[in-house]
Design a protein around this motif. Structure first.
Motif, PDB file in Angstrom:
ATOM      1  N   LYS A   1      72.757  -3.924  16.488  1.00  0.00           N
ATOM      2  CA  LYS A   1      73.002  -4.266  17.896  1.00  0.00           C
ATOM      3  C   LYS A   1      73.520  -5.690  18.029  1.00  0.00           C
ATOM      4  N   SER A   2      72.924  -6.612  17.286  1.00  0.00           N
ATOM      5  CA  SER A   2      73.375  -8.010  17.333  1.00  0.00           C
ATOM      6  C   SER A   2      74.809  -8.125  16.829  1.00  0.00           C
TER       7      SER A   2
ATOM      8  N   GLN B   1      81.879  -7.396  19.886  1.00  0.00           N
ATOM      9  CA  GLN B   1      82.439  -7.301  21.237  1.00  0.00           C
ATOM     10  C   GLN B   1      83.085  -8.619  21.641  1.00  0.00           C
TER      11      GLN B   1
ATOM     12  N   SER C   1      68.326  -1.586  13.153  1.00  0.00           N
ATOM     13  CA  SER C   1      68.999  -1.408  14.440  1.00  0.00           C
ATOM     14  C   SER C   1      69.169  -2.735  15.168  1.00  0.00           C
ATOM     15  N   HIS C   2      68.228  -3.679  14.959  1.00  0.00           N
ATOM     16  CA  HIS C   2      68.348  -5.007  15.581  1.00  0.00           C
ATOM     17  C   HIS C   2      69.571  -5.735  15.032  1.00  0.00           C
TER      18      HIS C   2
ATOM     19  N   ASP D   1      77.028  -5.749  16.864  1.00  0.00           N
ATOM     20  CA  ASP D   1      77.898  -5.139  17.879  1.00  0.00           C
ATOM     21  C   ASP D   1      78.245  -6.141  18.971  1.00  0.00           C
ATOM     22  N   ILE D   2      77.254  -6.913  19.393  1.00  0.00           N
ATOM     23  CA  ILE D   2      77.500  -7.920  20.435  1.00  0.00           C
ATOM     24  C   ILE D   2      78.496  -8.962  19.941  1.00  0.00           C
TER      25      ILE D   2
ATOM     26  N   GLN E   1      75.337   3.612  12.893  1.00  0.00           N
ATOM     27  CA  GLN E   1      74.604   3.338  14.125  1.00  0.00           C
ATOM     28  C   GLN E   1      75.395   2.468  15.102  1.00  0.00           C
ATOM     29  N   SER E   2      76.513   1.949  14.672  1.00  0.00           N
ATOM     30  CA  SER E   2      77.269   1.009  15.498  1.00  0.00           C
ATOM     31  C   SER E   2      78.166   1.716  16.498  1.00  0.00           C
ATOM     32  N   MET E   3      78.339   1.073  17.642  1.00  0.00           N
ATOM     33  CA  MET E   3      79.281   1.579  18.641  1.00  0.00           C
ATOM     34  C   MET E   3      80.726   1.443  18.155  1.00  0.00           C
TER      35      MET E   3
END
Length: 547
Positions: free
Chosen positions: A10-11, A17, A6-7, A13-14, A60-62
């Motif tokens: 999330k990274s 973005q 998940s880390h 995903d950032i 798990q990604s947005m």
């Protein structure tokens, strides 16, 4: 690895973005590209696309199966294709144009992203259009990689790896594939520049070692030849002795731009993970676990390798053991001229042939030592001879005082710069032998300096201390400032930074000579503590941890 996935998502995903925020709906705009001083550089876009494709396929990604992201990726691919040269190569506009090496670095991300699409798209084929764009870009790029050349040692292996990846990808095009393989073999026939200790030619622990490892992993994956994996394993074993306890990399022996730079082991994470997920290397498992734990503790983004982890199920499903780097070691690398020693309370490094010949690190304080010798064309003690001892080392250097004599026969020109001065004889007027013996103690080091030969030479032992540290002496207290120099004439000096304290001494100060006006190295990043004496010098100096 599963517990940390998940880390990485999330990274990623950032990062994705950021990629999305840079998009411009105008397809003719280069705003997807990395803008470097207002020049167009496609490499950041190519790299961002690999991350974006990884999160597109990660539940798990947005951005999981985001149509908006897919459209942005297709526009970005158009941008990348537009800025290929006519031979398929890309520019690195800082300095390299029609650059085969930089094109090969782009290619490794392009093929990684393409293989993710092939693996995860399944029957839906949502990325069919994007895959087609990727194939076109990669096919064109391989021409530029095949036709081009290189500058630095690591470039060869990035190029060779890309060529073999391309040869396998387009194996149905027999003539094209064979041409790529033949070109790769030209590079590989030079022999890989990794030695038996795990070092590569550029000695770049902070950067290019990891770049070469990446290429060696690709060569292993494309050929199945474990010889290439062997280079990776040896280098990763060596790197375990270059990671300091504060999660920085010792890189003062590098021949490249990472020398002296603050680098962390994060770039090696996926390499340790890859090897320990297919081979039994518990120390690599511990290192990978330590790297990612510390990355999270620092609050930083995960290493940019989700696209690699998702491709290799053995990496993705790996279960870590206990984290950690080796607690103690003593390792001498004779080819590199580096001795690395780790004790419970400190780490130190000695370097052959370097003006800063000793680095000592404990907690948040790092010191480095240099001996200034303004003697004819010599400016610093450089250990030409290096002998490892049971609890330290002995380094020696010899310098000569010399003068040119007139040519025996009149030269062909009176232009000084056109004369061949190697044909002149020299008058040798004196000689200076300098010996430095380093010996470990329970809480630090003793350094003995002994000279023989020339007398009356003003020698300087220089200890570089970090700016911002507090310097405590019975006669004064002050903060270390960048570019400052202090002569420690007697007694001992304590260097304090936070909760850490080191003590050095005893000082000696027989002169105030600051060094030759030409060619002297200057410490511009911290305060230099100088101990000065006239030769012959027979002095003992210590560094010890107080707290």
């Amino acid at each position: 690895m599963i517990r940390y996935e998940s880390h990485f998502v999330k990274s990623s995903d950032i990062r994705t973005q950021e990629f999305m925020l840079k998009q411009d709906k105008n397809p003719s705009s280069p705003s997807y590209g990395g803008m470097l001083d207002d020049v167009i550089n496609v490499k950041p876009t190519v790299y961002a696309m690999a991350t974006a494709i990884a999160v597109y396929f990660h539940p798990q990604s947005m951005f999981y199966q985001s149509q908006q992201l897919l459209q942005a990726l297709e526009l970005a691919a158009d941008f990348v294709g537009r800025f290929q040269r006519e031979n398929g190569s890309f520019d690195y506009p800082v300095c390299n144009f029609y650059s085969a090496p930089d094109t090969s670095f782009c290619f490794k991300r392009l093929i990684a992203a393409y293989r993710l699409m092939v693996k995860y798209d399944g029957e839906q084929k949502t990325t069919a259009k994007l895959q087609s764009k990727y194939l076109e870009i990669m096919h064109h790029a391989l021409n530029g990689i095949c036709e081009g050349g290189f500058h630095t040692p690591n470039h060869r292996w990035g190029i060779a790896a890309a060529l073999l990846q391309g040869a396998n990808l387009f194996k149905d095009e027999t003539e094209f594939s064979n041409r790529l393989r033949a070109r790769a073999q030209q590079y590989l026939s030079e022999g890989i520049d990794g030695d038996e200790y795990g070092d590569y030619a550029e000695r770049s622990t902070g950067n290019y070692n990891a770049v070469v490892n990446n290429a060696m992993m690709a060569l292993y994956q494309e050929t199945g030849d474990e010889t290439y994996l062997g280079y990776v394993i040896r280098n990763l074993q060596m790197m375990l002795t270059y990671f300091d306890e504060d999660d920085t990399i010792f890189n003062q022996n590098s021949t490249r731009q990472d020398r002296g730079r603050l680098d962390r082991p994060d770039k090696y994470f996926y390499q340790y993970l890859y090897v320990c997920s297919i081979k039994d290397y518990p120390e690599f498992d511990a290192a990978a676990h330590r790297i990612i734990q510390n990355n999270i503790a620092r609050g930083e983004l995960a290493p940019e390798c989700l696209h690699i982890i998702m491709r290799h199920d053995n990496m993705r499903n790996h279960h870590f053991g206990e984290p950690g780097f080796p607690r103690e070691y003593r390792k001498y690398y004779p080819n590199a001229g580096v001795m690395r020693v780790k004790r419970p309370s400190f780490t130190y490094t000695t370097l052959r042939g370097r003006s800063q010949f000793l680095f000592f690190k404990s907690g948040s304080i790092e010191l480095s030592l240099r001996i200034g010798v303004a003697y004819c064309d010599t400016r610093s003690f450089l250990a030409r001879s290096f002998t490892q001892t049971e609890n330290g080392c002995v380094m020696q250097d010899t310098a000569q005082g010399w003068y040119y004599e007139p040519f025996e026969q009149p030269p062909e020109t009176n232009d000084w710069w056109a004369m061949d001065h190697t044909k002149r004889t020299k008058v040798i007027t004196s000689k200076l032998d300098v010996g430095v013996a380093v010996k470990e103690t329970e809480d630090g080091l003793t350094i003995n300096i002994d000279t023989e030969g020339l007398d009356r030479l003003p020698l300087r032992l220089e200890v570089m201390t970090p700016a911002g540290a507090v310097l405590n002496h019975p006669s004064f207290q002050q903060t270390a400032n960048a570019g400052q120099a202090i002569i420690l004439r007697d007694g001992c000096l304590q260097i304090e930074n936070g909760t850490d304290i080191l003590e050095i001494g005893p000082g000696f100060g027989e002169h105030t000579f600051k060094g030759h006006y030409s060619g002297e190295e200057k410490n511009e990043v911290g305060t230099t503590i100088c101990c000065t004496a006239y030769t012959p010098v027979h002095r003992e100096f210590f560094i010890r941890k107080v707290r």
